[in-house]
Scaffold this motif. Structure first.
Motif: not given
Length: 326
Positions: A225-240
């Motif tokens: 029921y969420t897409k947030v996990g994968l979206r957070v992975a993408t965003i955190v990956g970009f920030i790192c």
């Protein structure tokens, strides 16, 4: 005469199956005497004599029936299959350990007669461990904030479900059903009513919930029921990646401007390496949970495989369900 189907999922509940069936029957006869009823146990391959006790109950009372699974299909599949297998005008799942108050059954039915086709019990407080309740509260708020569906806090599945909602469950054909999410997703269309209650302590025996079962429930809700996990992975990956580029650029400038005097040493390299590797491993694990969910749906095994049924009318035929019988 309308028929109420009471479903009692159980696993190793030898001390509780007798008392819970008696308590429910007393409530039905006292407060809901104008209704027909059935009490159905669905056993998840108990090993402590629970099945023998259920067979005794079935032999002594035609209103008590049973479904025996060939193995343990988990805390979600077994109740879902049981709900889809019953033919009452409404279905009320009740835990065998008395943590779902049987006194609420007439309240649920009263609200049902008012037109609410789903009546859900929601814990306002609990007599279980305060720390566990606190962790559950955090979990529910986290899922509610991440999900596109308006998840119901402290809802475990205890409630009343009209036969029209049961028909919807059968049509979903979901190999990994999560009733809490399904109710939250479709409840508004069935005039959902929430009833608050205080969860009592388990009557007897030990809880079968542990870290793994709680983790499994959390991952099922997150990956379904969420897409947030994968979206957070993408965003955190970009920030790192951006941080790594900036740090590398700063080190390059410092080295070029002070070639012989600047010596960073091994510490920044080692700390940075372990930090970014830990981030990568965390999100690889999270993506693995999503892939596992997809894999389970693609394989599409039966929700439950039954060993046998007791007390069901064979001539009448069983209602459509999502499992197989061996």
């Amino acid at each position: 005469m309308k028929k109420i189907s009471i479903l009692i999922p159980c696993f190793n509940e030898y001390e509780n199956v007798g008392p819970i069936s008696s308590a429910i029957e007393n409530v039905l006869k006292k407060d809901l005497s104008s209704y027909d009823y059935e009490i159905v146990f669905i056993d998840n391959a108990s090993t402590d004599g629970t099945r023998d006790k259920i067979e005794e109950l079935c032999a002594g009372n035609k209103k008590i029936k049973a479904i025996f699974n060939v193995t343990n299909f988990g805390q979600f599949n077994s109740p879902f299959h049981g709900m889809c297998s019953l033919d009452g005008d409404c279905v009320i799942p009740v835990c065998a350990d008395f943590q779902d108050p049987v006194e609420l059954i007439p309240v649920f039915v009263h609200e049902w007669e008012k037109g609410h086709r789903i009546v859900s019990g929601v814990k306002s407080s609990s007599k279980e461990s305060g720390f566990i309740y606190f962790l559950r509260s955090i979990y529910y708020k986290l899922i509610k904030g991440m999900s596109q569906v308006h998840m119901i806090e402290h809802f475990t599945g205890f409630g009343l479900y009209d036969r029209t909602f049961i028909q919807l469950l059968r049509k979903l054909n979901d190999p990994v059903p999560f009733i809490r999410g399904i109710v939250a997703e479709y409840g508004a269309g069935f005039n959902l009513k929430l009833i608050e209650y205080e969860q009592p302590k388990r009557r007897a025996g030990k809880t079968h919930n542990n870290f793994y079962t709680l983790y499994d429930a959390a991952m099922l809700s997150i990956t379904s029921y969420t897409k947030v996990g994968l979206r957070v992975a993408t965003i955190v990956g970009f920030i790192c990646s951006l941080m790594s580029f900036v740090v590398a650029l700063v080190y390059l400038v410092l080295k070029l401007t002070n070639w012989y005097g600047f010596d960073a040493g091994q510490a920044p390299l080692i700390v940075g390496l372990f930090f970014f590797m830990s981030i990568e491993l965390f999100f690889i694990g999270l993506m693995g949970e999503y892939i596992l969910n997809i894999n389970t749906r693609v394989i599409h095994r039966p929700v439950v495989v039954e060993e046998k049924r007791i007390g069901f009318d064979v001539d009448k035929g069983d209602p459509e369900n999502t499992g197989n019988t061996v």
